[in-house]
Design a protein around this motif. Structure first.
Motif, PDB file in Angstrom:
ATOM      1  N   SER A 144       0.826  -1.213   0.000  1.00  6.86           N
ATOM      2  CA  SER A 144       0.000   0.000   0.000  1.00  6.86           C
ATOM      3  C   SER A 144       0.860   1.263   0.000  1.00  6.86           C
ATOM      4  CB  SER A 144      -0.934  -0.005   1.206  1.00  6.86           C
ATOM      5  OG  SER A 144      -1.794  -1.122   1.187  1.00  6.86           O
ATOM      6  N   LEU A 145       1.894   1.272   0.840  1.00  2.91           N
ATOM      7  CA  LEU A 145       2.758   2.448   0.921  1.00  2.91           C
ATOM      8  C   LEU A 145       3.528   2.677  -0.386  1.00  2.91           C
ATOM      9  CD1 LEU A 145       4.191   2.066   4.546  1.00  2.91           C
ATOM     10  CD2 LEU A 145       2.496   3.718   3.746  1.00  2.91           C
ATOM     11  N   SER A 146       4.072   1.588  -0.933  1.00  4.04           N
ATOM     12  CA  SER A 146       4.820   1.719  -2.188  1.00  4.04           C
ATOM     13  C   SER A 146       3.907   2.128  -3.332  1.00  4.04           C
ATOM     14  CB  SER A 146       5.540   0.407  -2.520  1.00  4.04           C
ATOM     15  OG  SER A 146       4.610  -0.642  -2.720  1.00  4.04           O
ATOM     16  N   PHE A 147       2.651   1.674  -3.294  1.00 11.74           N
ATOM     17  CA  PHE A 147       1.700   2.063  -4.339  1.00 11.74           C
ATOM     18  C   PHE A 147       1.432   3.562  -4.278  1.00 11.74           C
ATOM     19  CE2 PHE A 147      -2.709   2.789  -5.736  1.00 11.74           C
ATOM     20  CZ  PHE A 147      -2.617   2.326  -7.033  1.00 11.74           C
ATOM     21  N   ILE A 148       1.323   4.106  -3.071  1.00  8.79           N
ATOM     22  CA  ILE A 148       1.059   5.535  -2.912  1.00  8.79           C
ATOM     23  C   ILE A 148       2.264   6.367  -3.365  1.00  8.79           C
ATOM     24  CG2 ILE A 148       0.642   7.377  -1.237  1.00  8.79           C
ATOM     25  CD1 ILE A 148      -0.989   5.373   0.380  1.00  8.79           C
ATOM     26  N   PHE A 149       3.464   6.003  -2.887  1.00  6.23           N
ATOM     27  CA  PHE A 149       4.637   6.835  -3.121  1.00  6.23           C
ATOM     28  C   PHE A 149       5.305   6.586  -4.473  1.00  6.23           C
ATOM     29  CE2 PHE A 149       4.346   6.944   1.534  1.00  6.23           C
ATOM     30  CZ  PHE A 149       4.444   8.303   1.749  1.00  6.23           C
ATOM     31  N   LEU A 150       5.129   5.376  -5.041  1.00  6.94           N
ATOM     32  CA  LEU A 150       5.794   5.060  -6.297  1.00  6.94           C
ATOM     33  C   LEU A 150       4.870   5.142  -7.500  1.00  6.94           C
ATOM     34  CD1 LEU A 150       8.074   2.046  -5.267  1.00  6.94           C
ATOM     35  CD2 LEU A 150       8.614   4.478  -5.318  1.00  6.94           C
ATOM     36  N   ASN A 151       3.572   4.924  -7.306  1.00 10.13           N
ATOM     37  CA  ASN A 151       2.635   4.960  -8.437  1.00 10.13           C
ATOM     38  C   ASN A 151       1.755   6.208  -8.447  1.00 10.13           C
ATOM     39  OD1 ASN A 151       3.458   2.569  -9.605  1.00 10.13           O
ATOM     40  ND2 ASN A 151       1.972   1.314  -8.554  1.00 10.13           N
ATOM     41  N   ILE A 152       1.251   6.604  -7.284  1.00  6.03           N
ATOM     42  CA  ILE A 152       0.331   7.740  -7.228  1.00  6.03           C
ATOM     43  C   ILE A 152       1.079   9.071  -7.214  1.00  6.03           C
ATOM     44  CG2 ILE A 152      -1.438   8.881  -5.848  1.00  6.03           C
ATOM     45  CD1 ILE A 152      -2.395   6.189  -4.937  1.00  6.03           C
ATOM     46  N   LEU A 153       2.050   9.209  -6.302  1.00  5.06           N
ATOM     47  CA  LEU A 153       2.733  10.488  -6.111  1.00  5.06           C
ATOM     48  C   LEU A 153       3.387  11.033  -7.376  1.00  5.06           C
ATOM     49  CD1 LEU A 153       3.552  12.718  -4.176  1.00  5.06           C
ATOM     50  CD2 LEU A 153       5.568  11.363  -3.553  1.00  5.06           C
ATOM     51  N   PRO A 154       4.157  10.214  -8.145  1.00 10.66           N
ATOM     52  CA  PRO A 154       4.772  10.777  -9.358  1.00 10.66           C
ATOM     53  C   PRO A 154       3.757  11.293 -10.370  1.00 10.66           C
ATOM     54  CG  PRO A 154       5.771   8.656  -8.798  1.00 10.66           C
ATOM     55  CD  PRO A 154       4.571   8.810  -7.922  1.00 10.66           C
ATOM     56  N   ARG A 155       2.552  10.698 -10.377  1.00 11.64           N
ATOM     57  CA  ARG A 155       1.537  11.107 -11.358  1.00 11.64           C
ATOM     58  C   ARG A 155       0.725  12.305 -10.880  1.00 11.64           C
ATOM     59  NH1 ARG A 155       3.087   8.221 -15.876  1.00 11.64           N
ATOM     60  NH2 ARG A 155       4.053   6.315 -15.107  1.00 11.64           N
ATOM     61  N   CYS A 156       0.989  12.768  -9.671  1.00 14.99           N
ATOM     62  CA  CYS A 156       0.254  13.920  -9.144  1.00 14.99           C
ATOM     63  C   CYS A 156       1.137  15.149  -8.961  1.00 14.99           C
ATOM     64  CB  CYS A 156      -0.385  13.565  -7.799  1.00 14.99           C
ATOM     65  SG  CYS A 156      -1.555  12.197  -7.880  1.00 14.99           S
ATOM     66  N   LEU A 157       2.442  14.990  -9.212  1.00 18.39           N
ATOM     67  CA  LEU A 157       3.348  16.116  -9.024  1.00 18.39           C
ATOM     68  C   LEU A 157       3.120  17.226 -10.041  1.00 18.39           C
ATOM     69  CD1 LEU A 157       6.754  14.417  -8.128  1.00 18.39           C
ATOM     70  CD2 LEU A 157       5.246  15.716  -6.626  1.00 18.39           C
ATOM     71  N   SER A 158       2.618  16.869 -11.218  1.00 16.07           N
ATOM     72  CA  SER A 158       2.405  17.883 -12.258  1.00 16.07           C
ATOM     73  C   SER A 158       1.444  18.971 -11.789  1.00 16.07           C
ATOM     74  CB  SER A 158       1.863  17.234 -13.534  1.00 16.07           C
ATOM     75  OG  SER A 158       2.735  16.239 -14.006  1.00 16.07           O
ATOM     76  N   THR A 159       0.452  18.559 -11.015  1.00 14.69           N
ATOM     77  CA  THR A 159      -0.514  19.535 -10.498  1.00 14.69           C
ATOM     78  C   THR A 159       0.164  20.542  -9.592  1.00 14.69           C
ATOM     79  OG1 THR A 159      -2.253  17.859 -10.598  1.00 14.69           O
ATOM     80  CG2 THR A 159      -2.662  19.791  -9.211  1.00 14.69           C
ATOM     81  N   PHE A 160       1.090  20.083  -8.757  1.00 17.46           N
ATOM     82  CA  PHE A 160       1.742  20.980  -7.811  1.00 17.46           C
ATOM     83  C   PHE A 160       2.886  21.754  -8.467  1.00 17.46           C
ATOM     84  CE2 PHE A 160      -0.139  17.511  -5.388  1.00 17.46           C
ATOM     85  CZ  PHE A 160      -0.875  18.208  -4.451  1.00 17.46           C
ATOM     86  N   ILE A 161       3.576  21.113  -9.452  1.00 17.55           N
ATOM     87  CA  ILE A 161       4.679  21.792 -10.121  1.00 17.55           C
ATOM     88  C   ILE A 161       4.162  22.966 -10.947  1.00 17.55           C
ATOM     89  CG2 ILE A 161       6.466  21.540 -11.889  1.00 17.55           C
ATOM     90  CD1 ILE A 161       6.884  18.692 -10.940  1.00 17.55           C
TER      91      ILE A 161
END
Length: 283
Positions: free
Chosen positions: A245-262
């Motif tokens: 669960s943790l790796s799914f959040i930080f390795l799959n979800i987080l990289p795909r959501c950085l564009s919104t914050f960048i």
């Protein structure tokens, strides 16, 4: 908790996609057109990978046909993100290093050509994988029930598949990484000259560093299944599920959501419209 996190990120990404189509300035600027393409690919990947995660969590097994329908979208858009990041880095490099020629080089037409080439490259990747699957399994039937949960590894059980994926990923990420690093070096050198806009150059260099960080996270996510497999041999099942669960959040979800914050919250043009739409236009 994971479902809430997924819903939150999907909502923010969806609002930013809507924002990028709500004003003509976003539809007529190459920078924002590339951002829309990146965000669209990230959102498709986020939805598809989340669906795969939920299917595995609820122990739902599919036929090979249904699994292929679910698997193909994330495999298709997987390389779209690093390739689009490469084009966006080149756009920032031209904007800072060649400001007088930026309007001539970076046009709506050239941006459309670049996006088309990105999707053609990703589509070719899919076509080769499907051909490898069909040619190596003469008795393969898509109507069969899968013994394992739907995943890329369970669907593409081809001896040459691993080598092809490794080579393709290596070429994509190596070329993207070299391009972003060279763009960062070029922007940094230009920022030291007295004739350039130091604020714009500094912001562009920070954006390129964030692109490199985002690319690194996406690259690490390719080893997600290997990490879980290795952990399963030395850890208890409950710890493996928590790590998954943790790796799914930080390795799959987080990289795909950085564009919104960048871009979404750092860009002075997008931010007011994004916040307004996030708050449902309530002032």
């Amino acid at each position: 908790h994971l479902v809430l996190i997924l819903c939150m990120f999907l909502y923010i990404n969806s609002v930013l996609l809507f924002t990028l189509r709500s004003k003509s300035v976003f539809c007529e600027t190459s920078r924002y057109i590339l951002l829309y393409n990146l965000l669209f690919a990230d959102t498709v990947y986020l939805i598809s990978s989340s669906l795969l995660y939920l299917l595995a969590a609820f122990r739902i097994k599919l036929t090979f046909y249904m699994c292929s329908v679910v698997i193909l979208p994330p495999v298709l858009v997987y390389s779209v993100s690093p390739l689009t990041l490469t084009v966006m880095s080149l756009e920032r490099f031209v904007a800072i290093c060649y400001p007088l020629r930026h309007a001539v080089i970076i046009t709506i037409r050239s941006t459309g050509v670049a996006i088309t080439l990105v999707w053609l490259s990703s589509s070719l990747n899919i076509i080769i994988r499907v051909l490898m699957l069909l040619c190596s399994n003469t008795e393969f039937s898509f109507d069969l029930q899968m013994k394992d949960f739907c995943s890329e590894e369970a669907l593409f059980r081809v001896p040459m598949y691993y080598y092809f994926v490794t080579a393709y990923s290596g070429i994509v990420f190596l070329s993207a990484g070299v391009t972003i690093i060279c763009s960062y070096i070029g922007v940094t050198l230009v920022a030291r000259s007295a004739s350039t806009n130091k604020a714009s150059a500094r912001k562009a260099s920070q954006t390129l560093l964030l692109h490199l960080f985002q690319l690194g996270l996406i690259l690490i996510s390719t080893f997600h299944s290997n990490i879980i497999t290795a952990a399963a041999t030395i850890m208890e099942r409950s710890h493996v599920l928590r790590l998954h669960s943790l790796s799914f959040i930080f390795l799959n979800i987080l990289p795909r959501c950085l564009s919104t914050f960048i871009y979404g919250f750092r860009d002075q043009t997008i931010r007011p419209f994004l916040i307004q739409h996030l708050c449902c236009q309530l002032k």
